[in-house]
Design an enzyme around this catalytic site. Structure first.
Site, short mmCIF file in Angstrom:
data_model
loop_
_atom_site.label_atom_id
_atom_site.label_comp_id
_atom_site.label_asym_id
_atom_site.label_seq_id
_atom_site.Cartn_x
_atom_site.Cartn_y
_atom_site.Cartn_z
N HIS A 64 44.54 23.01 76.20
CA HIS A 64 45.02 21.85 75.66
C HIS A 64 44.40 21.82 73.99
CE1 HIS A 64 46.18 18.71 79.09
NE2 HIS A 64 45.18 19.32 79.67
N LYS A 95 52.03 17.94 76.98
CA LYS A 95 52.90 16.50 77.48
C LYS A 95 53.56 15.82 76.33
CE LYS A 95 49.80 16.37 81.26
NZ LYS A 95 48.86 17.39 81.01
N ILE A 97 56.03 13.33 75.18
CA ILE A 97 57.09 12.25 75.25
C ILE A 97 56.76 10.80 73.86
CG2 ILE A 97 54.43 11.44 76.36
CD1 ILE A 97 55.77 9.91 78.68
N ILE A 99 60.08 10.39 71.38
CA ILE A 99 62.12 10.35 70.92
C ILE A 99 61.82 11.89 70.47
CG2 ILE A 99 62.33 7.93 70.28
CD1 ILE A 99 62.08 8.31 67.22
N GLY A 100 62.98 12.38 70.65
CA GLY A 100 63.04 13.66 70.01
C GLY A 100 63.08 14.19 68.82
N ASN A 101 63.88 13.31 67.80
CA ASN A 101 62.64 13.22 66.07
C ASN A 101 61.13 13.68 66.19
OD1 ASN A 101 62.45 11.90 63.23
ND2 ASN A 101 64.20 13.29 63.77
P1 5BU Z 1 40.87 21.00 86.32
O1 5BU Z 1 39.58 21.47 85.90
O2 5BU Z 1 41.79 22.03 87.85
O3 5BU Z 1 40.56 19.73 87.06
O4 5BU Z 1 42.29 20.60 85.30
C1 5BU Z 1 43.08 20.44 85.57
C2 5BU Z 1 44.06 20.37 83.79
O5 5BU Z 1 45.04 20.70 84.23
C3 5BU Z 1 43.40 19.32 83.09
O6 5BU Z 1 43.89 20.37 82.40
C4 5BU Z 1 44.73 18.96 83.23
O7 5BU Z 1 44.99 18.34 81.32
C5 5BU Z 1 46.46 19.45 83.50
N1 5BU Z 1 46.47 18.11 84.63
C6 5BU Z 1 46.53 17.90 85.64
O8 5BU Z 1 45.18 17.88 86.20
N2 5BU Z 1 46.91 17.30 86.31
C7 5BU Z 1 48.38 17.05 86.08
O9 5BU Z 1 49.31 16.01 86.95
C8 5BU Z 1 48.90 17.92 85.32
C9 5BU Z 1 48.26 18.46 84.62
BR1 5BU Z 1 50.66 17.37 84.24
#
Ligand code: 5BU
Length: 272
Positions: A64, A95, A97, A99-101
């Site tokens: 992230h 993630k 999410i 509009i395409g532009n």
């Molecule tokens: P964890 O520490 O194992 O709970 O981290 C989970 C990671 O997966 C974290 O970076 C979330 O933003 C990501 N994630 C999630 O937990 N669940 C989802 O449905 C999605 C992404 Br899509």
């Protein structure tokens, strides 16, 4: 569970039409790991250290990048160097999410220049197919073969609205852009909700919310174990705190790797 999930990663690598999907399966087979480390660390130093320490045990490192407080080009250059050194792919959990532009600008430009360093990105189809069209166009325009998209078809958080028709639409849209969309982020195989329409269809299932010690967290996260995830048809297991927040992250990575790989081997053995 889809019929592809009963095949080995080596078989799937051979048959898959997408170059990046092939490479992912080959890495998994070569390193004997289907672990995706969710490296949710918030400084460049910590992120690069965990990438280097755990790199030998993982197939993909998920970022992230917008949570890295001291982000600079050094962050992503460092990550790319370590990814090459340890033979893993980088997945930015952006993630998309919108509009395409807007999404095209977020993907290739801005401060983060995600397209330059992330092999894999994900997007929600809540805005409709345009978001995927936008990412697909960028990938095709750049004429690179090592970029791919995952569609976020389900979420692990309590009360998630990414279910039913939304999940079915995720699969429909993935089929429209199968050149770039290689799979889904979801909790289990989608074969029951949207059965394959072609014998050679091979969408890869990435499952988040994998933890061997806890059932969830205080903010609605819900976990399953590597065994239940693999039994449900997952191919790649995404684990974050279960590994990086462990007292011994290297030992934890080895433990998750073993559990994920054993479950994978038993699944393909059972299908023989
Ligand atoms: P964890 O520490 O194992 O709970 O981290 C989970 C990671 O997966 C974290 O970076 C979330 O933003 C990501 N994630 C999630 O937990 N669940 C989802 O449905 C999605 C992404 Br899509």
């Amino acid at each position: 569970m889809s019929s592809k999930s009963k095949q080995s990663f080596a078989q799937r690598a051979k048959a898959h039409p997408n170059v990046l999907a092939k490479r992912l399966f080959e890495i998994a087979e070569r390193k004997q790991t289907n672990i995706v480390l969710s490296a949710d660390l918030t400084t460049t130093g910590e992120l690069l250290k965990i990438a280097d320490d755990l790199g030998p045990h993982i197939a993909v490192l998920k970022t992230h990048i917008d949570i890295v407080a001291d982000f600079s080009s050094k962050t992503t250059e460092g990550l790319s160097r370590i990814a090459q050194k340890h033979d893993f792919l980088i997945f930015e959990d952006r993630k998309f999410i919108d509009i395409g532009n807007t999404v095209q600008k977020q993907y290739s430009g801005g401060a983060l220049r995600i397209h330059e360093w992330a092999h894999i990105v994900n997007a929600s189809v809540l805005p409709g197919p345009g978001v995927i069209q936008a990412l697909d166009e960028t990938i095709l325009k750049e004429k690179v073969t090592d970029r791919a998209i995952l569609i976020l078809a389900e979420m692990t958080s309590k009360g998630s609205l990414a279910v039913g028709d939304y999940t079915r639409a995720s699969v429909d849209i993935a089929r429209q852009y199968a050149g770039s969309v290689v799979g889904f982020v979801c909790t289990k195989s989608l074969a029951d909700i949207a059965p394959a329409t072609a014998a050679d269809e091979d969408f890869i299932i990435f499952t988040t919310g994998v933890n061997m010690a806890n059932k969830g967290d205080a903010l609605g996260q819900q976990y399953q174990t590597p065994i239940t995830a693999m039994a449900g048809g997952s191919d790649f297991l995404i684990a974050g705190r279960g590994i990086y927040a462990n007292r011994d992250p290297i030992a934890a990575a080895q433990e998750y790797r073993q559990a994920g790989w054993d479950a994978y081997i038993s699944r393909i053995k059972a299908a023989e």
